[in-house]
Design an enzyme around this catalytic site. Structure first.
Site, PDB file in Angstrom:
ATOM      1  N   LYS A  70       7.118 -62.882 -65.482  1.00 39.98           N
ATOM      2  CA  LYS A  70       7.565 -64.283 -65.439  1.00 39.98           C
ATOM      3  C   LYS A  70       6.601 -65.156 -66.241  1.00 39.98           C
ATOM      4  O   LYS A  70       5.416 -65.237 -65.938  1.00 39.98           O
ATOM      5  CB  LYS A  70       7.624 -64.762 -63.991  1.00 39.98           C
ATOM      6  CG  LYS A  70       7.971 -66.245 -63.818  1.00 39.98           C
ATOM      7  CD  LYS A  70       7.870 -66.668 -62.357  1.00 39.98           C
ATOM      8  CE  LYS A  70       7.971 -68.178 -62.194  1.00 39.98           C
ATOM      9  NZ  LYS A  70       7.779 -68.609 -60.793  1.00 39.98           N
ATOM     10  N   ASP A 117       5.574 -75.379 -64.252  1.00 37.76           N
ATOM     11  CA  ASP A 117       6.745 -75.569 -63.398  1.00 37.76           C
ATOM     12  C   ASP A 117       6.659 -76.915 -62.698  1.00 37.76           C
ATOM     13  O   ASP A 117       5.973 -77.061 -61.693  1.00 37.76           O
ATOM     14  CB  ASP A 117       6.841 -74.441 -62.370  1.00 37.76           C
ATOM     15  CG  ASP A 117       8.061 -74.585 -61.475  1.00 37.76           C
ATOM     16  OD1 ASP A 117       8.975 -75.343 -61.850  1.00 37.76           O
ATOM     17  OD2 ASP A 117       8.090 -73.922 -60.416  1.00 37.76           O
ATOM     18  N   ARG A 145      13.290 -66.741 -60.796  1.00 39.97           N
ATOM     19  CA  ARG A 145      14.237 -65.634 -60.640  1.00 39.97           C
ATOM     20  C   ARG A 145      15.380 -65.723 -61.652  1.00 39.97           C
ATOM     21  O   ARG A 145      15.983 -64.707 -62.000  1.00 39.97           O
ATOM     22  CB  ARG A 145      14.767 -65.594 -59.212  1.00 39.97           C
ATOM     23  CG  ARG A 145      15.635 -66.761 -58.798  1.00 39.97           C
ATOM     24  CD  ARG A 145      15.683 -66.933 -57.298  1.00 39.97           C
ATOM     25  NE  ARG A 145      14.399 -67.403 -56.778  1.00 39.97           N
ATOM     26  CZ  ARG A 145      14.149 -67.561 -55.483  1.00 39.97           C
ATOM     27  NH1 ARG A 145      15.090 -67.306 -54.577  1.00 39.97           N
ATOM     28  NH2 ARG A 145      12.966 -67.987 -55.084  1.00 39.97           N
ATOM     29  N   ASP A 154       1.879 -70.499 -63.223  1.00 42.02           N
ATOM     30  CA  ASP A 154       3.192 -69.939 -62.943  1.00 42.02           C
ATOM     31  C   ASP A 154       3.622 -68.937 -64.008  1.00 42.02           C
ATOM     32  O   ASP A 154       4.703 -68.373 -63.916  1.00 42.02           O
ATOM     33  CB  ASP A 154       4.238 -71.047 -62.792  1.00 42.02           C
ATOM     34  CG  ASP A 154       5.322 -70.693 -61.796  1.00 42.02           C
ATOM     35  OD1 ASP A 154       5.089 -69.781 -60.972  1.00 42.02           O
ATOM     36  OD2 ASP A 154       6.406 -71.300 -61.832  1.00 42.02           O
ATOM     37  N   LYS A 196       8.714 -81.247 -58.065  1.00 43.69           N
ATOM     38  CA  LYS A 196       7.672 -80.955 -57.087  1.00 43.69           C
ATOM     39  C   LYS A 196       6.870 -82.214 -56.785  1.00 43.69           C
ATOM     40  O   LYS A 196       6.671 -83.053 -57.676  1.00 43.69           O
ATOM     41  CB  LYS A 196       6.699 -79.896 -57.629  1.00 43.69           C
ATOM     42  CG  LYS A 196       7.243 -78.510 -57.828  1.00 43.69           C
ATOM     43  CD  LYS A 196       6.158 -77.611 -58.399  1.00 43.69           C
ATOM     44  CE  LYS A 196       6.655 -76.205 -58.666  1.00 43.69           C
ATOM     45  NZ  LYS A 196       6.860 -75.442 -57.422  1.00 43.69           N
TER      46      LYS A 196
END
Length: 460
Positions: A228, A233, A314, A251, A240
């Site tokens: 990943k 992010d 994902r 991340d 967030k």
């Protein structure tokens, strides 16, 4: 930086490893002035403590390294690395007392104690250089240390200098060192080449999303590593809070870890065909951000309802896993800083992994214990499959309720691995407090355990 063992020299300062309570027996074999020095300083061999014993000229003549008890040692790792960080600059050799079965891990820890992230500020790691102990594979340990340092450097670099473009350059640099090849699909070409989820997640960022594809090796079993690469992010439209963004430069820790592992594999010349796939994006906010409630179609044709844009990892992994599975490798492994649920379950120090293969799980667990790289098996729990099926689409990227978040994320990814033998790691990629051989900051997890396990798993 590339940690190296020191060349053997007669001037190397001997290090005597002494278990707790064993100092009197050891001292009894030494000259009177050494015995007096040990008593005067109260050295007992307790774990992590050391004592410099001066030579006749006043310079360090030897080092006594406390090794505690077997019970105390299981509560940590790389015990001599903490001592190395406290020693004065010089060359040292392990002279006596270290159990042979511990030599490899302790020597690796000593190597890693030299690591410091100095890109933005002059910093130094330990300056005590170690001569490779007898019986260890020095070249292997240096290759492992170099791969780990690569992982740490990539994670520690902030997103302004480690965006998708910089991650691509890092892959090119690594490939150049080992005669590997890299191809990249970027920007709108992702749509043309049928990587819709990678494009959708990354399209709102100023730096174009991309899929990095590195290959090495001409023969042997096929291993595909998928990492990943979310370089920052922000959460997308499900933005967030500020406190949760503080560590989001990490991340891309999955990408950093598979690149570090790839370095180890290539440096050691393992007889396999390696492929590394990294979907590299930033999850940002703009007028073209994807939205909660959107339904996206993945590379393999499955539809995904977006219930939280902050569950983006994902999504990008799904397209990469689908691509990897299309070649039916002998083993495919994904590594990702995927869920906070994994941290709640096992904390920052354990790397949870998922596999349907009991032999793979056993091999990983045994390897992890051998190389002091702790992992923990988690279940692909079939009854939870219904939690990722929203009804309106094939899959839900963020099931409501908050239960079993790491498991449902792993189940989601497994849907894209097809029939390929598959193992997934939900890592943290960050050491929150300094520890021997592991300063606060980016850290590899699971890579050394995998490297140790791969020969048996793939029949190398």
């Amino acid at each position: 930086m590339t940690p190296q063992f020191a060349e053997p020299t007669e001037q190397a300062i001997p290090v005597h490893v002494i278990e707790e309570g064993g100092q009197d027996a050891w001292a009894g074999q030494q000259p009177d002035h050494v015995q007096a020095w040990i008593r005067a300083n109260g050295f007992t061999g307790s774990l992590g403590r050391h004592l410099l014993v001066p030579g006749d000229d006043g310079t360090p003549g030897m080092v006594l390294a406390g090794y505690g008890t077997a019970a105390s040692r299981v509560r940590g790792r790389f015990h001599l690395a903490g001592i190395a960080s406290a020693l004065p600059e010089g060359t040292y050799r392990l002279a006596s007392g270290l159990p042979p079965e511990d030599a490899g891990n302790e020597a690796l820890g000593w190597l890693l104690s030299a690591y410091a992230f100095s890109r933005y500020r002059a910093q130094d790691g330990a300056k005590a250089r170690l001569v490779a102990p007898d019986g260890v594979d020095a070249a292997r340990l240096m290759a492992i240390a170099a791969g780990e340092c690569l992982t740490r450097d990539l994670i520690n670099t902030p997103a302004n200098d480690m965006g998708p473009d910089a991650l691509e350059r890092a892959a090119h640099d690594l490939a150049g060192d080992f005669d590997a090849t890299v191809s990249v699909t970027a920007g709108d070409d992702l749509l043309a080449q049928n990587f819709p989820l990678i494009h959708t997640v990354g399209r709102a960022a100023a730096r174009a999303p991309r899929l990095i594809d590195m290959r090495w090796g001409k023969s042997g079993p096929a291993l595909t590593l998928v990492g990943k690469g979310v370089c920052f992010d922000a959460g997308g439209l499900n933005l967030k809070p500020g406190a949760s963004m503080a560590l989001m430069k990490k991340d891309m820790g999955g990408a950093a870890t598979v690149l570090g592992l790839a370095h180890m594999i290539m440096a050691l010349g393992l007889p396999l065909r390696l492929r590394v796939l990294i979907p590299a994006v930033e999850n940002s906010v703009a007028g073209n951000s994807f939205r909660p409630g959107d339904i996206l179609t993945a590379r393999n044709g499955k539809t995904v309802e977006i219930n939280n844009t902050d569950a983006e990892g994902r999504l990008v992994l799904a397209d990469a896993l689908t691509l990897g599975a299309e070649e039916s490798p002998d083993l495919m492994i994904s590594m990702a800083t995927l869920t906070g649920a994994a941290r709640v379950a096992v904390g920052p120090d354990l790397a949870p992994f998922y596999t349907d293969d009991d032999a793979m799980a056993q091999a990983l667990s045994q390897a992890a214990a051998q190389v002091a790289d702790p992992v923990w098996r988690m279940p692909f729990w079939e009854p939870y499959e219904k939690m990722i099926e929203p009804g309106i689409a094939d899959l839900d990227n963020a099931p409501s309720g908050g239960f079993a978040g790491s498991i449902t994320a792993a189940l989601f990814l497994r849907r894209f691995a097809a029939d390929t033998p598959y193992t997934h790691f939900d890592i943290y990629g960050w050491n929150p407090a300094p520890a021997p051989a592991r300063p606060k900051g980016g850290v590899g997890q699971g890579a050394r355990a995998l490297l140790q396990a791969l020969p048996g798993v793939l029949g190398l």
